[in-house]
Design a protein around this motif. Sequence first.
Motif, mmCIF file in Angstrom:
data_model
loop_
_atom_site.group_PDB
_atom_site.id
_atom_site.type_symbol
_atom_site.label_atom_id
_atom_site.label_comp_id
_atom_site.label_asym_id
_atom_site.label_seq_id
_atom_site.Cartn_x
_atom_site.Cartn_y
_atom_site.Cartn_z
ATOM 1 N N ILE A 181 0.570 -1.236 0.060
ATOM 2 C CA ILE A 181 -0.248 -0.122 0.039
ATOM 3 C C ILE A 181 0.820 1.188 -0.049
ATOM 4 O O ILE A 181 0.624 2.021 -0.633
ATOM 5 C CB ILE A 181 -0.863 0.033 1.274
ATOM 6 C CG1 ILE A 181 -1.942 -1.122 0.879
ATOM 7 C CG2 ILE A 181 -1.663 1.179 1.581
ATOM 8 C CD1 ILE A 181 -2.940 -1.216 2.336
ATOM 9 N N ASP A 182 1.864 1.252 0.826
ATOM 10 C CA ASP A 182 2.761 2.429 0.905
ATOM 11 C C ASP A 182 3.606 2.705 -0.485
ATOM 12 O O ASP A 182 4.082 3.839 -0.627
ATOM 13 C CB ASP A 182 3.911 2.137 2.006
ATOM 14 C CG ASP A 182 3.574 3.262 3.108
ATOM 15 O OD1 ASP A 182 2.443 3.106 3.729
ATOM 16 O OD2 ASP A 182 4.408 4.147 3.300
ATOM 17 N N THR A 183 3.574 1.874 -1.542
ATOM 18 C CA THR A 183 4.106 1.927 -2.685
ATOM 19 C C THR A 183 3.292 3.156 -3.541
ATOM 20 O O THR A 183 3.926 3.882 -4.204
ATOM 21 C CB THR A 183 4.216 0.600 -3.612
ATOM 22 O OG1 THR A 183 5.018 -0.229 -2.786
ATOM 23 C CG2 THR A 183 4.798 0.870 -4.742
ATOM 24 N N THR A 184 1.887 2.992 -3.321
ATOM 25 C CA THR A 184 0.973 3.940 -4.189
ATOM 26 C C THR A 184 0.251 4.997 -3.204
ATOM 27 O O THR A 184 -0.037 6.004 -3.816
ATOM 28 C CB THR A 184 0.178 3.137 -4.826
ATOM 29 O OG1 THR A 184 -0.498 2.237 -3.904
ATOM 30 C CG2 THR A 184 0.866 2.173 -5.989
ATOM 31 N N ILE A 185 0.234 4.709 -1.977
ATOM 32 C CA ILE A 185 -0.611 5.584 -0.996
ATOM 33 C C ILE A 185 0.007 7.196 -1.327
ATOM 34 O O ILE A 185 -0.690 8.134 -1.132
ATOM 35 C CB ILE A 185 -0.660 5.361 0.190
ATOM 36 C CG1 ILE A 185 -1.876 6.009 0.997
ATOM 37 C CG2 ILE A 185 0.614 5.393 1.105
ATOM 38 C CD1 ILE A 185 -2.281 5.231 2.365
ATOM 39 N N VAL A 186 1.208 7.235 -1.398
ATOM 40 C CA VAL A 186 1.824 8.721 -1.283
ATOM 41 C C VAL A 186 1.353 9.559 -2.371
ATOM 42 O O VAL A 186 1.198 10.868 -2.505
ATOM 43 C CB VAL A 186 3.473 8.626 -1.258
ATOM 44 C CG1 VAL A 186 3.964 7.990 -2.463
ATOM 45 C CG2 VAL A 186 3.891 9.875 -0.645
ATOM 46 N N ASN A 187 1.120 9.056 -3.499
ATOM 47 C CA ASN A 187 1.046 9.786 -4.929
ATOM 48 C C ASN A 187 -0.233 10.644 -4.760
ATOM 49 O O ASN A 187 0.018 11.882 -5.416
ATOM 50 C CB ASN A 187 0.599 8.778 -5.913
ATOM 51 C CG ASN A 187 1.813 7.928 -6.426
ATOM 52 O OD1 ASN A 187 2.994 8.126 -6.142
ATOM 53 N ND2 ASN A 187 1.470 6.589 -6.877
ATOM 54 N N LEU A 238 -4.014 -10.462 -2.430
ATOM 55 C CA LEU A 238 -3.657 -9.405 -1.460
ATOM 56 C C LEU A 238 -2.717 -8.492 -2.589
ATOM 57 O O LEU A 238 -3.066 -6.932 -2.498
ATOM 58 C CB LEU A 238 -2.647 -9.749 -0.405
ATOM 59 C CG LEU A 238 -2.087 -8.460 0.602
ATOM 60 C CD1 LEU A 238 -3.061 -7.950 1.275
ATOM 61 C CD2 LEU A 238 -0.963 -9.255 1.314
ATOM 62 N N SER A 239 -1.910 -8.703 -3.487
ATOM 63 C CA SER A 239 -1.222 -7.907 -4.379
ATOM 64 C C SER A 239 -2.088 -7.273 -5.207
ATOM 65 O O SER A 239 -1.903 -6.113 -5.657
ATOM 66 C CB SER A 239 -0.078 -8.804 -5.159
ATOM 67 O OG SER A 239 0.824 -9.657 -4.268
ATOM 68 N N GLY A 240 -3.131 -7.989 -5.516
ATOM 69 C CA GLY A 240 -4.106 -7.567 -6.565
ATOM 70 C C GLY A 240 -4.864 -6.200 -6.174
ATOM 71 O O GLY A 240 -5.461 -5.554 -6.958
ATOM 72 N N VAL A 241 -5.226 -6.385 -4.724
ATOM 73 C CA VAL A 241 -6.236 -5.266 -4.182
ATOM 74 C C VAL A 241 -5.101 -4.110 -3.713
ATOM 75 O O VAL A 241 -5.588 -2.999 -3.384
ATOM 76 C CB VAL A 241 -7.140 -5.952 -3.218
ATOM 77 C CG1 VAL A 241 -8.111 -6.769 -3.864
ATOM 78 C CG2 VAL A 241 -6.501 -6.327 -2.159
ATOM 79 N N ALA A 242 -3.995 -4.484 -2.841
ATOM 80 C CA ALA A 242 -3.324 -3.576 -2.052
ATOM 81 C C ALA A 242 -2.822 -2.443 -2.878
ATOM 82 O O ALA A 242 -3.009 -1.484 -2.502
ATOM 83 C CB ALA A 242 -2.042 -4.352 -1.125
ATOM 84 N N ALA A 243 -2.136 -2.666 -3.918
ATOM 85 C CA ALA A 243 -1.469 -1.688 -4.771
ATOM 86 C C ALA A 243 -2.726 -0.424 -5.179
ATOM 87 O O ALA A 243 -2.810 0.641 -5.101
ATOM 88 C CB ALA A 243 -0.732 -2.138 -5.894
ATOM 89 N N MET A 244 -4.061 -1.142 -5.451
ATOM 90 C CA MET A 244 -5.065 -0.257 -5.642
ATOM 91 C C MET A 244 -5.617 0.564 -4.791
ATOM 92 O O MET A 244 -6.152 1.547 -4.851
ATOM 93 C CB MET A 244 -6.179 -1.007 -6.763
ATOM 94 C CG MET A 244 -5.621 -1.796 -7.833
ATOM 95 S SD MET A 244 -4.473 -0.730 -8.725
ATOM 96 C CE MET A 244 -5.143 0.834 -9.049
ATOM 97 N N LEU A 245 -5.453 -0.200 -3.427
ATOM 98 C CA LEU A 245 -6.104 0.491 -2.287
ATOM 99 C C LEU A 245 -5.346 1.733 -1.847
ATOM 100 O O LEU A 245 -6.065 2.635 -1.081
ATOM 101 C CB LEU A 245 -6.229 -0.552 -1.151
ATOM 102 C CG LEU A 245 -7.366 -1.861 -1.081
ATOM 103 C CD1 LEU A 245 -7.053 -2.459 0.177
ATOM 104 C CD2 LEU A 245 -8.844 -0.894 -1.008
ATOM 105 N N GLY A 246 -4.048 1.813 -2.131
ATOM 106 C CA GLY A 246 -3.169 2.871 -1.941
ATOM 107 C C GLY A 246 -3.745 4.178 -2.205
ATOM 108 O O GLY A 246 -4.069 5.061 -1.397
ATOM 109 N N PRO A 247 -4.082 4.533 -3.527
ATOM 110 C CA PRO A 247 -4.717 5.757 -3.859
ATOM 111 C C PRO A 247 -6.067 5.884 -3.218
ATOM 112 O O PRO A 247 -6.184 7.093 -2.651
ATOM 113 C CB PRO A 247 -4.916 5.607 -5.328
ATOM 114 C CG PRO A 247 -3.971 4.620 -5.841
ATOM 115 C CD PRO A 247 -3.956 3.508 -4.599
#
Length: 590
Positions: free
Chosen positions: A38-44, A156-165
């Motif tokens: 999540i922290d990979t994308t949440i910052v954007n 988890l990988s499929g949803v976590a990155a998209m949950l970030g934004p």
Amino acid sequence: MTQAADRTPATGEAAQQPDPRRWRAAAVILVAIALDLIDTTIVNVALPVMQSELAASKAALQWVAASYTLTFALSLVTVGRVGDMLGRKRMITLGIGFFVLASLLCGVAQSIEMLIASRVLQGLGGAVVMTQGLSLLQVTFPPKERAAVFGMFGALSGVAAMLGPVLGGILVDADLFGWSWRPIFLVNVPVGIVALIGVAAYVRESRSPRVQRLDLVGVALITLALLALLYPLVQGPESGWPAWTFIAMACSVPLFVVFALYERKKAARDGSALVEPSLFKERSFVAGLLVMLSFFAIISGLFFPFTLYLQVGLGFSPLAAGLATIPFSFGAMITSSFSAVLAIKMGRKVLSVGMVVMGVGMTGLIWTVHHYGGGLAGWDLAPALTVLGLGLGFVISPVVDIVLGGVPVEHAGSGSGLLSTADQLGAAAGVAVIGVLFFNLLAGQAGPATDDALPALRSELAKVGVASPGREQIVTNFRACAKESGKNTDEREAPALCRALVPPGTVSPAQSGPVGKALADAGEQARKNGFADATAKVLWYEVGIIVLGFFLTFALPKKARATERDEAGQADGAGQEERAGAGAQEAPAG
């Protein structure tokens, strides 16, 4: 988790019995990995607010995101091997603790420099968590259960990155306690502490008995090689691809060759190579890495231009843009939950089907963008994104099991590090290549998109009584402004050509208001059309990468490894499980 349990011997009956707490351990590990993803994308979504509050330059702002990704990618192989040596439970505990501390420092940062430095530390902690988490899942579970647990990881990988934004947009908009963007980092602290407690209670220690010391020369070589390749990919789009970026990437090739030759000699000499060369003798491992590289290039390459299209082109808020992608995550979650188990029966066909479904979804997305253009609403994307997510779920879960399934438990950290490095390399390459193509297409579409808006502009100017000569001069200036704006995604500063669209004396004071509105409406329509056309065209390159990934799946074994064990006979299967159980229960050093 008691000390006695940590030191259960790796031989005898106990070594053959799977850890009865393994599913609780898996839940804890997956929570820790979710924080990392999540922290990979949440910052954007918080970058514009950070820029305002910390008075950050555009380049510094880019490094808030890039510093995490680059540190993460550079550390993966090394920290994976360190876990094999020192103990994987010990390392994931240190990694979570490091990640929590770095998140706290990010949340209280008083300057952009402190924030970037804290993101570097956060990336290092994230790399430890990712590699040790995957290694622990591999060595803790017997072969017959790995498909299920890696299926959970895939979901988890499929949803976590998209949950970030989405999560980032919610937290920034909520402005909890008046802390603005800071809660996107501070939320990691309590969740990370819970994960630390869970690791201490449920995770069993394991390590490799064969790796005696860290290969420092190998660490230096692989770090230099990855830095020469990844740094230009991260910085190149922002810098306009100067000559040094291509020189650096070219230099990475001989560095990788030297690293490979050195590792072969190191393994033959004392068996303590940073990357075990025998891993690359496994066809499934090499082909799986290539599939993962192309797969993450597809996903990262998609959402980079797509986010710009929604937010800059159509004016979606960060939260609205994040919510628009929920159908993608929903589709991925559905198929990820069972595709790894399905792959045991169907083998690589599941991955091939997944790539085909992704191709159908991507084609549907292109049609949607082209059809609705500047008038697209979030719900219009749901059908195509759902199909795209369903295809993703068919790939992400089985490929992890296929890649790591043939890796000996003593090299689990090294294999996990290579797997995650392929992910990051594919993501960086996807953003870099698709980004360059997108911006070139966007600049090229500025003229046609503006031409489409000119008839309406001429009509509006005529309605308010602007004379024909003045009308044509305004239209000419407007077209030049729009073409220049197509090259610039930073809307905070208008190009010089856009500051004097109406020549002096062309309109009366009474006409200036309606003329200004007509120009604003035409500019908005041209921008929307330009972004829509550029996005639809660049997504065809994504289809090409999907086709490449489809053919790469045929380099994988026809049957999943678990099936091959079963067909080989009960005795061989029992031996494999015994070795896996032994590796999962080796005592830590000291």
